[in-house]
Scaffold this active site. Structure first.
Site, PDB file in Angstrom:
ATOM      1  N   THR A 116       0.321   4.604   0.653  1.00 49.62           N
ATOM      2  CA  THR A 116       0.196   5.498   1.797  1.00 49.62           C
ATOM      3  C   THR A 116       0.543   4.761   3.081  1.00 49.62           C
ATOM      4  O   THR A 116      -0.055   3.757   3.410  1.00 49.62           O
ATOM      5  CB  THR A 116      -1.243   6.053   1.890  1.00 49.62           C
TER       6      THR A 116
ATOM      7  N   ASP B 269      -2.658  -0.741   6.325  1.00 49.27           N
ATOM      8  CA  ASP B 269      -2.872  -0.198   7.666  1.00 49.27           C
ATOM      9  C   ASP B 269      -4.315   0.178   7.937  1.00 49.27           C
ATOM     10  O   ASP B 269      -4.655   0.535   9.062  1.00 49.27           O
ATOM     11  CB  ASP B 269      -1.984   1.028   7.903  1.00 49.27           C
TER      12      ASP B 269
ATOM     13  N   ASP C 166       0.856  -1.179   0.000  1.00 51.26           N
ATOM     14  CA  ASP C 166       0.000   0.000   0.000  1.00 51.26           C
ATOM     15  C   ASP C 166       0.899   1.237   0.000  1.00 51.26           C
ATOM     16  O   ASP C 166       1.832   1.324   0.789  1.00 51.26           O
ATOM     17  CB  ASP C 166      -0.887  -0.020   1.248  1.00 51.26           C
TER      18      ASP C 166
END
Length: 791
Positions: free
Chosen positions: A301, A530, A299
């Site tokens: 970000t 996250d 991911d």
């Protein structure tokens, strides 16, 4: 925009909703309870086998022969302790889940637990507040919400009265209140968490391979046990106690009990080492799993980029004190967004002007500004809003933005920023170019994976251009695709994933589909994330890696949690996995060699016993009691295997664990078993043997077994380093001491005093060792493997 305050529920309305079950009962997260952890680690196949044999030995009254029973405790304790520690750490990390929302009710405004929120509650919001249930905004003052944990989209979203808000998001600017419209299992984040709530074990070739071996041995123990029981009880003149002990002595070494223990220890040591690097491992075999991964879905970000931005360039368009203006604007912003925080970091020396008017940033207007009297009216914001989109400056800003960068225009206005028709006519002063802050170690981490032939796919909810720009700066080349154009068919999706490297505007359900598509092509997939939007993909991937600062749901389903949020920790996890895989495969040869020679000895002694019954020859007692096989394992397997399992090892992880270890263990075990049986036959005195002569025959068989088994250790320890040579030498010396000390001879039922018998046994053992050496070289040539004695 400011709206009127909304009234909260009365106490009676709250009580009614509680009675109707309309409360925020959050689903149980995907983690095992303490009792489930204990059951899973205690009630195992190997503990059952050893437990039965342990009880049988205790029934004879010989406690010393039951020493192997300690392995039941050790096998269980290591797994239980590690998993409970991981569970406790995760529970402490679940801070987001314990955020206390402020509810407005007739009895007053107060903070409550998330589980105490009821349907239709009015919940107040301020900067940093977690949105704990789904709802509808009823009042707002410049309210902006970050939904990146749900959607992956990094930019905050402005919320007006009537707009929906989802659980799992949080407030980044402004204030307001919302009415709870969906609570408990109906809330968006809770639905994702509930779908992922079933606990699943990580895939492990080592664990599966060892379980297959144990399963085969379990089936083998039944006929071998019956044969041994019959021959020891009904074909010999030994009493039931002696016969039972020798039967257990035949069966215990068939079980590679130390292999399970050594695997657990190796994994546990890896977990401790990774813990020092702020890496939490929920399941021991997860270390192995990441070492076998060939595709990492990262991911963008929070994984490749840090939260926040940085000023990468400043293009001045006019003469003047642009840097002073930027420093003053940033200094006067009490609640800077990510862009203004980056400007404040770059320009830290404001001139000290006094503000006469301010205009806060709003997502709807896309600009903010401050008037400084004689120093002018300054605005900063989107170039296409403050200027004519067709102007040269706006077009230049668009060109820069196409590279994945964020561009802000700094300009002076002809009127005060709080004027009704502000910003008015804006004169461009500078273009401020911002870029996402890339983690300083992200490039090295990607280079490491590339050198290990591990593909990296960058997945994000941000726009594809921005994602591709970040990947390009990190040296990750390949085609970029907007996920809105991804095919729905699994086969075509898999083809696209093989061709492209970076993906933008990816929905949560697409992340999961992408994991499945890669797995359908035979890939072992790791997923990092996250947010709540990553939960299902994390759960379905082969190895899920969550960030410590992420959502509690993502941490619960992941096998590995990076507590310090550093993507650069993953290479260390891979390194630990390789160490575990390589070393466990190495020491497995020791344990399975013991299994092979134990099975062979039991069969040969059983055949001898049947022959005695049929042809009337001397009955054949099994050569060893349980204590003999226990001490045989101490320095040929147990302690050396423990030390070897902790040694550095960076060999590439390969599949085919069972085939490789059995290819090495089978011939060695046959040699050791045959040599031991021959030595026993030479020393065995038959029916007329005295107890002393029987002990001497057992000792002779043990000497042969140790001499040949120690050479198996010498072969497994290659290629040699000084400490490996010392390890083998110390193991040999340990047995010399055991056989030389009278107290040890008495305790372990040994008698090496018949020098003729002992010499013959040692000679047969050395012949077995020589044959093992020859087989090692022959195997290397047949398999095409390079054989090295020294490193």
């Amino acid at each position: 925009m400011t709206t009127m305050a909304a009234a909260g529920l009365t106490d009676a309305e709250v009580a009614q909703r509680i009675a109707e079950g309309k409360t925020n009962d959050v689903p149980t997260r995907a983690a095992r309870t303490v009792s489930e952890i204990v059951r899973a680690n205690v009630f195992t196949r190997i503990n059952a086998i050893l437990g039965v044999l342990f009880v049988i030995v205790l029934s004879t009254g010989s406690v010393i022969n039951g020493a192997f029973g300690l392995l039941i405790i050790a096998n269980s304790a290591i797994g239980i302790i590690q998993e409970i520690r991981a569970k406790q750490t995760l529970d402490k990390l679940a801070i987001v889940g314990q955020a206390k929302p402020t509810v407005r009710r007739q009895s007053g405004t107060r903070a409550v637990l998330p589980s105490e929120v009821v349907l239709d509650d009015i919940i107040e919001l301020g900067p940093g507040d977690q949105i704990v249930v789904d709802g509808e905004v009823v009042e707002e003052t410049n309210l902006e919400v970050d939904e990146s944990l749900l959607t992956g989209e990094a930019d905050p979203i402005a919320k007006d009265a009537g707009d929906p808000v989802m659980s799992g998001s949080f407030v980044v600017a402004g204030s307001g209140a919302y009415r709870a419209t969906k609570v408990g299992r109906e809330a968006y984040a809770a639905k994702l968490a509930e779908e992922a709530s079933k606990f699943t074990l990580v895939k492990s070739e080592l664990r599966n391979g060892i379980n297959k071996i144990l399963q085969f041995i379990t089936y083998l123990l039944v006929p071998a046990g019956l044969l041994t029981i019959y021959t020891q009880l009904f074909t010999t003149d030994a009493g039931w106690r002696e016969a039972v002990l020798r039967m257990v002595g035949a069966l215990v070494p068939m079980v590679p009990e130390g292999l399970v223990l050594m695997t657990s220890i190796a994994f546990a040591v890896g977990v401790v080492r990774l813990g020092r690097r702020q890496c939490l491992v929920n399941e021991l075999p997860a270390i192995e799993g990441l070492a076998r991964v060939d595709v990492v879905c990262a991911d963008k970000t929070g994984t490749l980029t840090e939260n926040g931005m940085r000023v990468s360039d400043l293009k001045s368009l006019t003469e003047g004190h642009v840097a002073d203006v930027l420093a003053q604007l940033a200094s006067d912003d009490a609640r800077p967004n990510a862009s203004m925080a980056a400007i404040a970091e770059a320009y830290q020396t404001p001139p000290g002007w006094s503000a006469t008017a301010t205009a806060p940033f709003k997502s709807a207007t896309k600009w903010s500004g401050t008037s400084y009297g004689e120093h002018g009216n300054w605005v900063i914001g989107a170039p296409d809003v403050l200027l004519d989109p067709a102007s040269p400056v706006a077009e230049e800003a668009e060109r820069i933005g196409a590279q994945g960068l964020r561009v802000l225009l700094l300009g002076s206005s002809d009127r005060s920023v709080d004027a009704p028709d502000a910003p008015g006519v804006v004169t461009p002063a500078a273009l401020v170019v911002l870029e996402q802050r890339i983690r300083p170690d992200a490039g090295d981490t990607l280079d490491y994976f590339a050198s290990q032939h591990v593909s990296v796919k960058v997945i994000s909810g941000d726009n594809a251009v921005s994602v591709g720009a970040v990947a390009g700066k990190l040296g990750l080349h390949g085609e970029t695709m907007d996920a809105r154009r991804l095919p729905e068919q699994p086969e075509k999706l898999a083809e696209t994933l093989e061709e492209c490297t970076t993906f933008g505007r990816v929905r949560p359900d697409q992340k999961r589909a992408m994991v499945h598509a890669l797995q359908s092509r035979g890939h072992t997939v790791a997923m990092t994330g996250d947010g709540v939007n990553d939960v299902l993909a994390l759960k379905d991937s082969d190895i899920g890696v969550a960030m410590g600062s992420g959502s509690s749901a993502s941490r619960a389903v992941a096998q590995i949690v990076l507590l310090d949020n550093k993507f650069a920790t993953l290479p260390y996890v891979v390194g630990e996995g390789r160490r575990v895989i390589g070393n466990i495969e190495r020491v497995s040869n020791l344990f399975l060699t013991k299994t092979v020679y134990s099975v062979l000895l039991a069969i040969l002694v059983g055949i001898g016993g049947l022959s005695a019954k049929i042809f009337g020859t001397d009955p054949l007692l099994f050569p060893f009691q349980p204590i003999h096989v226990t001490i045989a394992a101490w320095f040929t397997i147990g302690i050396p295997a423990f030390i070897l399992s902790l040694a550095p090892n960076n060999e590439r992880a390969k599949t085919g664990f069972v085939r490789r270890v059995m290819t090495a263990a089978l011939p060695s075990g046959l040699v050791v078993g045959t040599a031991t049986f021959v030595s026993y036959l030479v020393a065995y005195q038959g029916r007329e043997a005295t107890p002393v002569e029987q002990t001497q025959a057992s000792t002779a068989a043990l000497i042969t077994l140790l001499a040949s088994s120690l050479w198996v250790l010498a072969v497994v320890a290659r290629p040699y380093q000084w400490w490996r040579v010392l390890l083998v030498a110390c193991s040999m010396l340990a047995y010399v001491l055991i056989f030389s000390i009278p107290l040890a001879q008495e305790l372990f039922m040994l008698d090496p005093t018949n020098m003729k018998v002992t010499s013959v046994a040692l000679g047969i053992g050395l012949a077995g060792a020589a044959l093992i050496e020859v087989l090692w070289w022959v195997q290397g040539r047949v398999l095409g493997e390079e054989r090295r004695v020294w490193r």
